[in-house]
Design an enzyme around this catalytic site. Structure first.
Site, PDB file in Angstrom:
ATOM      1  N   ARG A 190       0.856  -5.026  10.399  1.00  5.14           N
ATOM      2  CA  ARG A 190       0.849  -3.673  10.404  1.00  5.14           C
ATOM      3  C   ARG A 190       0.954  -2.760  11.511  1.00  5.14           C
ATOM      4  NH1 ARG A 190      -2.678  -6.362   6.947  1.00  5.14           N
ATOM      5  NH2 ARG A 190      -2.532  -5.715   4.512  1.00  5.14           N
ATOM      6  N   LYS A 217      -7.051  -6.325   7.829  1.00 10.99           N
ATOM      7  CA  LYS A 217      -7.463  -5.623   6.831  1.00 10.99           C
ATOM      8  C   LYS A 217      -8.379  -6.291   5.757  1.00 10.99           C
ATOM      9  CE  LYS A 217      -6.060  -2.133   3.270  1.00 10.99           C
ATOM     10  NZ  LYS A 217      -4.784  -1.317   2.709  1.00 10.99           N
ATOM     11  N   HIS A 280       4.832   2.016   7.691  1.00 10.46           N
ATOM     12  CA  HIS A 280       4.375   1.162   7.038  1.00 10.46           C
ATOM     13  C   HIS A 280       5.338   0.456   6.062  1.00 10.46           C
ATOM     14  CE1 HIS A 280       0.873  -1.605   5.513  1.00 10.46           C
ATOM     15  NE2 HIS A 280       1.446  -1.105   4.215  1.00 10.46           N
ATOM     16  N   ARG A 283       6.874  -2.857   6.799  1.00  6.90           N
ATOM     17  CA  ARG A 283       6.216  -4.111   6.449  1.00  6.90           C
ATOM     18  C   ARG A 283       6.727  -4.386   4.855  1.00  6.90           C
ATOM     19  NH1 ARG A 283       1.379  -7.392   6.809  1.00  6.90           N
ATOM     20  NH2 ARG A 283       0.160  -7.433   4.726  1.00  6.90           N
ATOM     21  N   TRP A 306      -2.418 -11.200   3.019  1.00  9.13           N
ATOM     22  CA  TRP A 306      -3.111 -10.334   1.846  1.00  9.13           C
ATOM     23  C   TRP A 306      -3.950 -11.020   1.246  1.00  9.13           C
ATOM     24  CZ3 TRP A 306       2.755  -9.901   2.043  1.00  9.13           C
ATOM     25  CH2 TRP A 306       3.025  -8.636   2.259  1.00  9.13           C
ATOM     26  N   TYR A 315       6.647  -7.168  -5.081  1.00  2.33           N
ATOM     27  CA  TYR A 315       8.051  -7.520  -4.430  1.00  2.33           C
ATOM     28  C   TYR A 315       8.761  -8.661  -5.502  1.00  2.33           C
ATOM     29  CZ  TYR A 315       5.643  -5.828  -0.462  1.00  2.33           C
ATOM     30  OH  TYR A 315       4.755  -5.001   0.589  1.00  2.33           O
TER      31      TYR A 315
END
Length: 359
Positions: A190, A217, A280, A283, A306, A315
Site C-alpha cells: 500500500r 491495515k 491504490h 496494488r 489480507w 481477482y
C-alpha cells in the site's frame, strides 16, 4: 434533596441500592416531569439490584469502551472517531436497548442529505452495527441489538493496468515516483507502506522485507518477498543515498516522501492517457498480474496481507486456468463427441451435395 435545579433545568441525585451515587440531568424545566424521570430511574436501579435485571447502558458508555478497546488494534481508528463524533447528536444520551430501527433510519436519512454516496453511509452504519454487536455478545449489556441494514452499493470493476499501460505511465513519471511505482508493482504494498518503508525493514541478503503489525491495515505483520525487480530497485536507492544516508528507502530532494498521490502523479496519468486510476489501483494491478500468472488465491492473500479471502476473491475472474481441467472433462463426454461428429459429417455431406449441384 433528590431534585434540584441548575439554571432552569432540573437534575436528579440519589444513592442506588448498590451504594452508587447517581447524578443526572432530567433535561426538563418541568418539575413534575423531572419527578417522573427520578422515579423511573430509581425503579431501574432497584430492579438491577433486586431482580437481577441488566443495568441500563447508554450509547456513550459503549462508545467510550469501544474506543478504549480499539485504540491500538484498529487501523481505521481515526475514521471511527470521526464517525462517532458525527453520531453524537443522534445517539449520545440514548440507552442501548432503546436504539431501534427508526433511529437508524433517521441517521441514514440525515447522512444521505449531506450528498454522500451509499458507500459512505455504510461505513457509518458498520460502526453502529459493530458497537451494538459488541454490547450484545461480548459485553452482555443488552439482550438483543436492533437490526442495522446496509444500503446497496454498485459493484465496481477492479481497475488495473496492462503491462503496456504501466510502461507508458512509468515513462511519464518523475524518477522518484517511477521508482515507487516499480516497487509497488513488484511487491503490492500500500502507499503508506511504501512511503514509510525504512532500511531497517529490508534484508537484501535474504531477499525479503517486512511490514510491522502497527503499519498494517490488518494489524498483522506482513512478510514481503523481494523479486529481482524489487532488489535491483533497492540497490539503486541504496547507491543514491551513499553520500547522504537516510532511514527511509524512498527520498525526494533529501527528504522522506509523505504522499505519492501528488500533482506530478496526476499529470503523468493525463500524459499517459490513463483514466480513472488511483495510486491504490497499483496494488490491484499487482494482484491482477499475479492471478493471470497462475498464483493461487490463498498464496495471493498471504502475499498481500489480507485478513480474509473475500478481498482476494475480487481477482478470481481474471484467471480460469484452475477451471480448465473441468471444462476439458466435458469435452471428453461421449454424447458431446458423438453430436459434434454427426454435425461435422452432416456439414461435409451438405458441402458435397452443393458442389454436385454447382457442377
Amino acid at each position: 434533596m433528590s431534585l434540584y435545579k441548575r439554571g432552569n433545568t432540573w437534575w436528579v441525585r440519589f444513592t442506588a441500592p448498590n451504594g452508587q451515587q447517581v447524578r443526572r440531568s432530567a433535561k426538563t424545566t418541568n418539575r413534575r416531569q423531572a419527578q417522573e424521570f427520578l422515579d423511573c430511574l430509581k425503579s431501574d436501579y432497584w430492579r438491577v439490584a433486586q431482580m437481577g435485571d441488566k443495568p441500563k447502558r447508554k450509547w456513550q458508555d459503549a462508545v467510550e469502551r469501544w474506543l478504549e478497546e480499539k485504540k491500538d488494534v484498529k487501523a481505521t481508528y481515526i475514521n471511527d472517531v470521526r464517525i462517532l463524533r458525527w453520531l453524537h447528536d443522534y445517539l449520545f444520551d440514548k440507552n442501548l436497548d432503546e436504539i431501534v430501527r427508526d433511529d437508524v433510519d433517521q441517521i441514514i436519512k440525515a447522512k444521505l442529505a449531506e450528498g454522500v454516496k451509499n458507500a459512505t453511509v455504510n461505513r457509518l452504519l458498520e460502526v453502529i452495527r459493530a458497537i451494538l454487536k459488541k454490547a450484545q455478545t461480548d459485553w452482555e449489556w443488552i439482550d438483543k441489538a436492533t437490526h442495522v441494514p446496509m444500503l446497496p452499493e454498485p459493484k465496481r470493476r477492479v481497475r488495473w493496468l496492462t503491462h503496456e499501460e504501466a510502461d507508458r505511465l512509468l515513462e511519464e513519471l518523475p524518477d522518484h515516483l517511477a521508482e515507487m511505482v516499480r516497487f509497488t508493482l513488484a511487491t503490492g504494498l500500500r502507499e503508506a507502506n511504501v512511503t514509510q518503508l525504512q532500511w531497517s525493514q529490508v534484508d537484501m541478503n535474504r531477499s525479503c522485507a517486512w511490514i510491522h503489525p502497527d503499519q498494517s491495515k490488518s494489524r498483522k505483520a506482513i512478510p514481503v518477498p523481494l523479486n529481482a525487480d524489487a532488489l535491483a530497485l533497492l540497490k539503486r536507492q541504496e547507491h543514491r543515498q551513499q553520500e547522504k544516508p537516510s532511514d527511509f528507502v524512498f527520498m525526494f530532494r533529501g527528504k522522506p516522501i509523505k504522499k505519492a498521490n501528488t500533482r506530478a502523479w496526476r499529470d503523468a496519468l493525463v500524459r499517459a492517457d490513463i483514466d480513472d486510476f488511483r495510486w491504490h489501483d497499483l496494488r490491484h494491478t499487482w494482484a491482477s498480474w499475479h492471478i493471470q500468472q497462475g498464483t493461487p488465491l490463498y498464496v495471493l492473500q498471504e502475499l498481500g496481507g489480507w485478513a480474509g479471502p473475500e478481498m482476494v476473491q475480487r481477482y478470481a475472474h481474471l484467471s480460469a486456468s484452475h477451471l480448465k481441467v473441468y471444462a476439458d472433462q466435458l469435452a471428453q463426454s461421449k454424447a458431446i463427441s458423438t453430436n459434434l461428429a454427426q454435425s461435422t459429417i452432416s456439414g461435409d455431406l451438405e458441402t458435397v451435395e452443393c458442389a454436385k449441384k454447382s457442377a
